[in-house]
Design a protein around this motif. Structure first.
Motif, PDB file in Angstrom:
ATOM      1  N   VAL A  43      -1.096 -34.449  27.823  1.00 25.09           N
ATOM      2  CA  VAL A  43      -2.240 -33.802  28.460  1.00 25.09           C
ATOM      3  C   VAL A  43      -3.280 -34.882  28.729  1.00 25.09           C
ATOM      4  O   VAL A  43      -3.782 -35.500  27.792  1.00 25.09           O
ATOM      5  CB  VAL A  43      -2.836 -32.704  27.551  1.00 25.09           C
ATOM      6  N   PRO A  44      -3.612 -35.127  30.015  1.00 21.90           N
ATOM      7  CA  PRO A  44      -4.590 -36.172  30.324  1.00 21.90           C
ATOM      8  C   PRO A  44      -5.932 -35.899  29.640  1.00 21.90           C
ATOM      9  O   PRO A  44      -6.373 -34.755  29.576  1.00 21.90           O
ATOM     10  CB  PRO A  44      -4.742 -36.086  31.843  1.00 21.90           C
ATOM     11  N   LEU A  45      -6.534 -36.941  29.095  1.00 24.89           N
ATOM     12  CA  LEU A  45      -7.846 -36.895  28.447  1.00 24.89           C
ATOM     13  C   LEU A  45      -7.901 -36.051  27.183  1.00 24.89           C
ATOM     14  O   LEU A  45      -8.975 -35.803  26.645  1.00 24.89           O
ATOM     15  CB  LEU A  45      -8.929 -36.427  29.436  1.00 24.89           C
ATOM     16  N   ALA A  46      -6.751 -35.587  26.692  1.00 27.05           N
ATOM     17  CA  ALA A  46      -6.748 -34.810  25.440  1.00 27.05           C
ATOM     18  C   ALA A  46      -6.948 -35.766  24.272  1.00 27.05           C
ATOM     19  O   ALA A  46      -6.652 -36.956  24.361  1.00 27.05           O
ATOM     20  CB  ALA A  46      -5.432 -34.070  25.287  1.00 27.05           C
ATOM     21  N   SER A  47      -7.448 -35.242  23.161  1.00 32.88           N
ATOM     22  CA  SER A  47      -7.642 -36.089  21.982  1.00 32.88           C
ATOM     23  C   SER A  47      -6.280 -36.561  21.474  1.00 32.88           C
ATOM     24  O   SER A  47      -5.244 -35.986  21.804  1.00 32.88           O
ATOM     25  CB  SER A  47      -8.368 -35.305  20.883  1.00 32.88           C
ATOM     26  N   SER A  48      -6.287 -37.594  20.651  1.00 28.68           N
ATOM     27  CA  SER A  48      -5.039 -38.158  20.129  1.00 28.68           C
ATOM     28  C   SER A  48      -4.310 -37.156  19.237  1.00 28.68           C
ATOM     29  O   SER A  48      -3.134 -37.323  18.956  1.00 28.68           O
ATOM     30  CB  SER A  48      -5.339 -39.430  19.349  1.00 28.68           C
ATOM     31  N   GLU A  49      -5.021 -36.136  18.782  1.00 29.85           N
ATOM     32  CA  GLU A  49      -4.397 -35.142  17.921  1.00 29.85           C
ATOM     33  C   GLU A  49      -3.508 -34.180  18.700  1.00 29.85           C
ATOM     34  O   GLU A  49      -2.689 -33.484  18.116  1.00 29.85           O
ATOM     35  CB  GLU A  49      -5.473 -34.368  17.157  1.00 29.85           C
ATOM     36  N   ILE A  50      -3.682 -34.140  20.024  1.00 33.48           N
ATOM     37  CA  ILE A  50      -2.840 -33.288  20.859  1.00 33.48           C
ATOM     38  C   ILE A  50      -1.657 -34.122  21.344  1.00 33.48           C
ATOM     39  O   ILE A  50      -1.822 -35.056  22.118  1.00 33.48           O
ATOM     40  CB  ILE A  50      -3.616 -32.728  22.083  1.00 33.48           C
ATOM     41  N   ALA A  51      -0.462 -33.784  20.860  1.00 35.34           N
ATOM     42  CA  ALA A  51       0.733 -34.534  21.246  1.00 35.34           C
ATOM     43  C   ALA A  51       1.143 -34.186  22.673  1.00 35.34           C
ATOM     44  O   ALA A  51       1.781 -34.979  23.352  1.00 35.34           O
ATOM     45  CB  ALA A  51       1.869 -34.231  20.274  1.00 35.34           C
ATOM     46  N   GLY A  52       0.778 -32.985  23.129  1.00 34.79           N
ATOM     47  CA  GLY A  52       1.114 -32.555  24.478  1.00 34.79           C
ATOM     48  C   GLY A  52       1.349 -31.054  24.518  1.00 34.79           C
ATOM     49  O   GLY A  52       0.991 -30.332  23.588  1.00 34.79           O
TER      50      GLY A  52
END
Length: 155
Positions: A43-52
C-alpha cells in the motif's frame, strides 16, 4: 461450588502464535481463520506496520506485520509467515505471525496484569499474561493491535 458449575466464563480459549520467539495468545473469539498470505499488494505511503492488502475469499484484507508492530527485526529464517485473520467493526485484518500454535484453554483467574519488566512495545499491545510451563504467554489485545492510526496529538 464445583469447577464445572463455573465453566462458563471461568475458562478462556486462546489461539497461540509465535512472533520473534515470544509466545502470544489471541482470544479465540476474535480469530476468524488462519491462512498463508499470498500475493500481498503493498500500500503506497502506508506505515511500515502495514505489510499490504490481499484478497481472501473475495474480501480485501489489510495485513499487519506483527514484527514491525512489536518493534522486532524482520524474520531472516527464510520461513514463510502465516497470518491470523481477525475482524474489527466489519473490517478484515490479517496479523502476520511467524508460526501458529495450538488452542489453549486457560483459567481466567490465572491471567495476570502485564509484568512491570515487560518490553514497553509489547506491553502497549498486551492485555495481560499467563505463566505457562517455563514460558510467558502474552495475551494480545486485538483492539490495541489494530489501533494503527496515531492519536491526533496535534489537535
Amino acid at each position: 461450588m464445583t469447577k464445572t458449575e463455573s465453566s462458563e466464563g471461568a475458562m478462556a480459549e486462546y489461539v497461540t502464535a509465535v512472533i520473534g520467539g515470544q509466545l502470544f495468545g489471541l482470544p479465540i473469539s476474535r480469530v476468524q481463520d488462519v491462512f498463508m498470505p499470498e500475493r500481498l499488494t503493498r500500500v503506497p505511503l502506508a506505515s511500515s506496520e502495514i505489510a499490504g492488502v490481499l484478497n481472501l475469499r473475495g474480501r480485501i484484507v489489510t495485513v499487519v506485520d506483527m514484527r514491525a508492530r512489536l518493534g522486532l527485526p524482520k524474520a531472516d529464517d527464510g520461513k514463510l509467515p502465516m497470518a491470523v485473520g481477525v475482524d474489527q467493526r466489519g473490517e478484515s485484518y490479517g496479523l502476520l505471525i511467524d508460526q501458529i500454535g495450538e488452542v489453549l484453554r486457560l483459567p481466567d483467574d490465572s491471567r495476570e496484569d502485564n509484568p512491570v519488566n515487560l518490553d514497553p512495545r509489547m506491553a502497549k499491545l498486551a492485555g495481560g499474561v499467563h505463566r505457562l510451563d517455563g514460558q510467558l504467554m502474552v495475551v494480545l489485545d486485538v483492539d490495541r493491535v489494530l489501533e494503527l492510526v496515531p492519536d491526533a496529538k496535534a489537535a
